[in-house]
Design a protein around this motif. Structure first.
Motif, PDB file in Angstrom:
ATOM      1  N   LEU A 102      40.946  29.087  30.370  1.00  0.00           N
ATOM      2  CA  LEU A 102      41.911  29.953  31.046  1.00  0.00           C
ATOM      3  C   LEU A 102      43.812  28.954  31.087  1.00  0.00           C
ATOM      4  CD1 LEU A 102      40.152  29.842  34.899  1.00  0.00           C
ATOM      5  CD2 LEU A 102      40.278  31.527  33.093  1.00  0.00           C
ATOM      6  N   ASN A 103      44.780  30.185  31.467  1.00  0.00           N
ATOM      7  CA  ASN A 103      45.793  29.168  31.503  1.00  0.00           C
ATOM      8  C   ASN A 103      46.028  29.579  32.914  1.00  0.00           C
ATOM      9  OD1 ASN A 103      45.466  28.229  28.795  1.00  0.00           O
ATOM     10  ND2 ASN A 103      46.638  30.595  27.948  1.00  0.00           N
ATOM     11  N   VAL A 104      46.726  28.233  33.261  1.00  0.00           N
ATOM     12  CA  VAL A 104      47.517  28.226  34.837  1.00  0.00           C
ATOM     13  C   VAL A 104      48.871  28.848  34.535  1.00  0.00           C
ATOM     14  CG1 VAL A 104      45.912  26.230  35.425  1.00  0.00           C
ATOM     15  CG2 VAL A 104      48.542  25.979  34.538  1.00  0.00           C
ATOM     16  N   LEU A 105      49.814  29.182  35.717  1.00  0.00           N
ATOM     17  CA  LEU A 105      51.005  29.888  36.142  1.00  0.00           C
ATOM     18  C   LEU A 105      51.879  29.016  37.340  1.00  0.00           C
ATOM     19  CD1 LEU A 105      49.463  33.191  36.574  1.00  0.00           C
ATOM     20  CD2 LEU A 105      50.575  32.796  34.542  1.00  0.00           C
ATOM     21  N   PHE A 106      50.932  27.745  36.914  1.00  0.00           N
ATOM     22  CA  PHE A 106      51.764  27.158  38.428  1.00  0.00           C
ATOM     23  C   PHE A 106      52.050  25.563  37.086  1.00  0.00           C
ATOM     24  CE2 PHE A 106      46.855  26.858  39.390  1.00  0.00           C
ATOM     25  CZ  PHE A 106      47.015  25.442  38.920  1.00  0.00           C
ATOM     26  N   GLN A 136      44.486  22.022  44.753  1.00  0.00           N
ATOM     27  CA  GLN A 136      44.490  23.473  45.658  1.00  0.00           C
ATOM     28  C   GLN A 136      43.611  24.306  45.327  1.00  0.00           C
ATOM     29  OE1 GLN A 136      47.972  25.148  46.943  1.00  0.00           O
ATOM     30  NE2 GLN A 136      48.558  23.273  48.733  1.00  0.00           N
ATOM     31  N   LEU A 137      43.647  24.396  43.978  1.00  0.00           N
ATOM     32  CA  LEU A 137      43.188  25.882  43.054  1.00  0.00           C
ATOM     33  C   LEU A 137      41.169  25.507  43.270  1.00  0.00           C
ATOM     34  CD1 LEU A 137      42.503  28.244  41.579  1.00  0.00           C
ATOM     35  CD2 LEU A 137      42.809  26.742  39.683  1.00  0.00           C
ATOM     36  N   PHE A 138      40.819  24.225  42.745  1.00  0.00           N
ATOM     37  CA  PHE A 138      39.732  22.922  42.749  1.00  0.00           C
ATOM     38  C   PHE A 138      39.158  23.122  44.253  1.00  0.00           C
ATOM     39  CE2 PHE A 138      41.135  21.447  38.483  1.00  0.00           C
ATOM     40  CZ  PHE A 138      40.278  22.322  38.058  1.00  0.00           C
ATOM     41  N   ARG A 140      33.990  36.285  37.074  1.00  0.00           N
ATOM     42  CA  ARG A 140      34.495  37.266  37.165  1.00  0.00           C
ATOM     43  C   ARG A 140      35.726  36.699  38.863  1.00  0.00           C
ATOM     44  NH1 ARG A 140      33.271  43.123  38.861  1.00  0.00           N
ATOM     45  NH2 ARG A 140      34.844  44.389  40.003  1.00  0.00           N
ATOM     46  N   ASN A 141      34.844  36.592  39.557  1.00  0.00           N
ATOM     47  CA  ASN A 141      34.996  36.234  41.081  1.00  0.00           C
ATOM     48  C   ASN A 141      36.143  34.882  41.520  1.00  0.00           C
ATOM     49  OD1 ASN A 141      33.967  37.647  43.186  1.00  0.00           O
ATOM     50  ND2 ASN A 141      32.655  37.943  41.391  1.00  0.00           N
ATOM     51  N   LEU A 142      35.838  34.110  40.709  1.00  0.00           N
ATOM     52  CA  LEU A 142      36.736  33.275  40.960  1.00  0.00           C
ATOM     53  C   LEU A 142      37.277  33.049  40.144  1.00  0.00           C
ATOM     54  CD1 LEU A 142      33.824  30.193  38.960  1.00  0.00           C
ATOM     55  CD2 LEU A 142      34.870  30.256  41.706  1.00  0.00           C
ATOM     56  N   VAL A 143      38.238  33.370  38.748  1.00  0.00           N
ATOM     57  CA  VAL A 143      38.913  34.094  38.521  1.00  0.00           C
ATOM     58  C   VAL A 143      40.083  34.939  39.353  1.00  0.00           C
ATOM     59  CG1 VAL A 143      40.491  34.934  36.878  1.00  0.00           C
ATOM     60  CG2 VAL A 143      38.026  33.541  35.751  1.00  0.00           C
ATOM     61  N   ALA A 158      41.879  33.158  42.128  1.00  0.00           N
ATOM     62  CA  ALA A 158      42.764  32.827  41.623  1.00  0.00           C
ATOM     63  C   ALA A 158      44.102  33.088  40.744  1.00  0.00           C
ATOM     64  CB  ALA A 158      42.350  31.401  40.663  1.00  0.00           C
ATOM     65  N   SER A 159      43.782  34.456  41.295  1.00  0.00           N
ATOM     66  CA  SER A 159      45.112  35.533  41.194  1.00  0.00           C
ATOM     67  C   SER A 159      46.192  35.059  41.406  1.00  0.00           C
ATOM     68  CB  SER A 159      44.725  36.837  41.708  1.00  0.00           C
ATOM     69  OG  SER A 159      45.584  37.431  41.105  1.00  0.00           O
ATOM     70  N   GLY A 160      46.882  34.960  40.236  1.00  0.00           N
ATOM     71  CA  GLY A 160      48.417  34.511  40.168  1.00  0.00           C
ATOM     72  C   GLY A 160      47.914  33.336  40.283  1.00  0.00           C
ATOM     73  N   GLN A 161      47.067  32.890  39.018  1.00  0.00           N
ATOM     74  CA  GLN A 161      47.777  30.616  39.517  1.00  0.00           C
ATOM     75  C   GLN A 161      47.117  31.059  38.026  1.00  0.00           C
ATOM     76  OE1 GLN A 161      45.458  30.529  43.033  1.00  0.00           O
ATOM     77  NE2 GLN A 161      46.112  29.269  43.937  1.00  0.00           N
ATOM     78  N   VAL A 162      45.973  31.740  37.366  1.00  0.00           N
ATOM     79  CA  VAL A 162      45.628  31.780  36.546  1.00  0.00           C
ATOM     80  C   VAL A 162      45.531  32.284  35.747  1.00  0.00           C
ATOM     81  CG1 VAL A 162      43.805  29.631  37.165  1.00  0.00           C
ATOM     82  CG2 VAL A 162      43.306  31.690  37.040  1.00  0.00           C
TER      83      VAL A 162
END
Ligand SMILES: C=CC1=C(C)c2cc3[nH]c(cc4nc(cc5[nH]c(cc1n2)c(C)c5CCC(=O)O)C(CCC(=O)O)=C4C)c(C)c3C=C
Ligand code: FE2
Length: 414
Positions: free
Chosen positions: A82-86, A94-96, A198-201, A204-208
């Motif tokens: 994954l790539n992060v958007l923040f 916060q994500l972890f 799928r669910n973890l991503v 994290a919608s908008g973040q990764v």
């Protein structure tokens, strides 16, 4: 950050909701909302979900080490980079914190979070794992070198966490290379592994965003034993087995990576058509082992030890000098291999199988992998039949104690 007594306190969903209820003074739900940390009277409070010992086919989430490394290999993997958007470490934390209780639930064979009773909103969990048990799901999370730069925290990046050097014959494609975060989801059911990622991503919608992903499989012989790769050879015979060997080869010894490890993933295409035109003798010379038994050439049993220096009466090496096993052993380095086969249709231009090995190794230092790969170099006879297409490296955190969260040691090092 107020991480005092509250952070170590076990707080269940019910307690959390109570704390955020009407009448509690000074409460504000944190930016991550439910399923992570929230602020209660100025303190960060984590929701804690426990491993459920009653879950069927379950691997524990909590422990000294992350699961999916030393735990027995499963039949399937869904690996996502994954790539992060923040761009701040606070957002990563916060994500972890949000993912931690979700991962425990998934590994319990439960839905990612409690369902909403509101049928006018999309279901919290996507639902395709309903009716399936945990299937020994393990989730292993790591961070890549690019993440430290993006978040401007290069001062805590382990020196060794660097993109791998270019190796001779590499034909890497950007589409399967690198990434800020990895999620390795392994399970004995492919849909359970996919559902987890799928669910973890999704949470994290908008973040990764997913940079690349690959499904893989392993087929274990009836009664157990080493699975065969798509060239039909037993793959994974020589690997660390005892706790001592894991300490020596896999687990890092110090700093925030203590009890963590480095994950290296290589997407390696195997040219099945060329292999299938190769004589059995040449196939066995390629690996330095017999196809049927998996024994080293000159030996009887798969697990017989061998000496690469041993020669026959004509002065030729018994394990051929250019064989994969001879060169890998000659390097003197050791790694834990936990790979999966993949088959992803055909290569458009040629119509050949797009199939091979999602090679995954764990080591306390990336140098171990680099030393072996350099030893294989241009000499390895296996090179005639394979092409490295993708590559990434991730620092996998140590395990999590109940009440803690994924990657905690990294944030404490900030
Ligand atoms: C840099 C590390 C390695 C890469 C890349 C790699 C690719 C690769 N390997 C196989 C199949 C087999 N590998 C085997 C043994 C083996 N391979 C590595 C390392 C890499 N392999 C090591 C360290 C070893 C063990 C060497 C030893 O000390 O004996 C074997 C033999 C059986 C076994 O021990 O597992 C097979 C078969 C493929 C198909 C492949 C790329 C597609
Ligand atoms: Fe190998």
């Amino acid at each position: 950050m107020n991480e005092g007594k509250w952070l170590n306190k076990k707080v269940s969903r019910r307690e959390m909701l109570k704390m955020t209820g009407v009448g509690v003074v000074g409460v504000a739900i944190g930016a991550t909302g439910l399923g992570g940390a929230m602020k209660v009277m100025g303190y960060d409070v984590l929701e804690v979900v426990s491993d459920n010992p009653l879950s069927k086919n379950k691997v524990n989430f909590y422990g000294k080490y992350q699961s999916g490394i030393a735990t027995p290999a499963q039949k399937h993997v869904y690996f996502a980079s994954l790539n992060v958007l923040f761009d701040t470490p606070e957002k990563l934390k916060q994500l972890f914190q949000k993912w931690t209780p979700m991962i425990v639930r998934l590994m319990n064979g439960e839905q990612i979070d409690e369902m909403s009773s509101n049928s006018y909103v999309p279901p919290v969990d996507t639902g395709e794992a309903e009716g399936l048990n945990a299937n020994n799901l393990t989730i292993t999370v790591g961070v890549g070198p690019s993440l430290f730069k993006k978040l401007n925290i290069e001062h805590i990046k382990p020196k060794e966490l660097e993109d791998l050097p270019h190796f001779p014959k590499d034909q890497l494609q950007e589409a399967y290379t690198g990434g800020d975060i990895c999620i390795q989801a392994c399970a004995d059911d492919p849909q359970v592994a996919f559902h987890a990622v799928r669910n973890l991503v999704r949470q994290a919608s908008g973040q990764v965003v997913i940079h690349w992903a690959q499904a893989g499989f392993n087929s274990f012989p009836e009664g157990g034993g080493t699975p065969r790769n798509l060239f039909a050879f037993k793959d994974g015979t020589v690997n660390p087995k005892t706790d001592e060997e894991f300490k020596e080869v896999v687990w890092c010894d110090s700093g925030w990576m203590k009890n963590g490890t480095y994950l290296i993933v290589r997407k390696i295409q195997m040219h099945l058509e060329t292999w299938d035109r190769t004589s059995l003798k040449d196939q066995e010379t390629t690996f330095g082992r017999y196809r049927d038994s998996g024994a080293p050439i000159g030996k009887m049993d798969e697990f017989d030890d061998f000496d690469i220096e041993e020669k026959d009466e004509n002065g030729n090496y018994i394990i051929p000098e250019i064989s994969h096993v001879h060169l890998a052993r000659k390097s003197g380095a050791k790694i834990l291999r936990r790979s999966f086969s993949y088959a992803s249709g055909i290569v458009d231009k040629t119509g050949a199988h797009d199939a091979g090995l999602l090679f995954i190794s764990f080591q306390k230092s990336p140098k171990q992998f680099i030393t072996i790969q350099n030893s294989l170099g241009r000499m390895d006879k296996l090179n005639e039949y394979i092409t490295h297409r993708g590559s990434a490296i991730f620092a996998c955190f140590p395990g999590v104690k109940e009440g803690g969260y994924l990657g905690e040691t990294l944030f404490k090092a900030l």
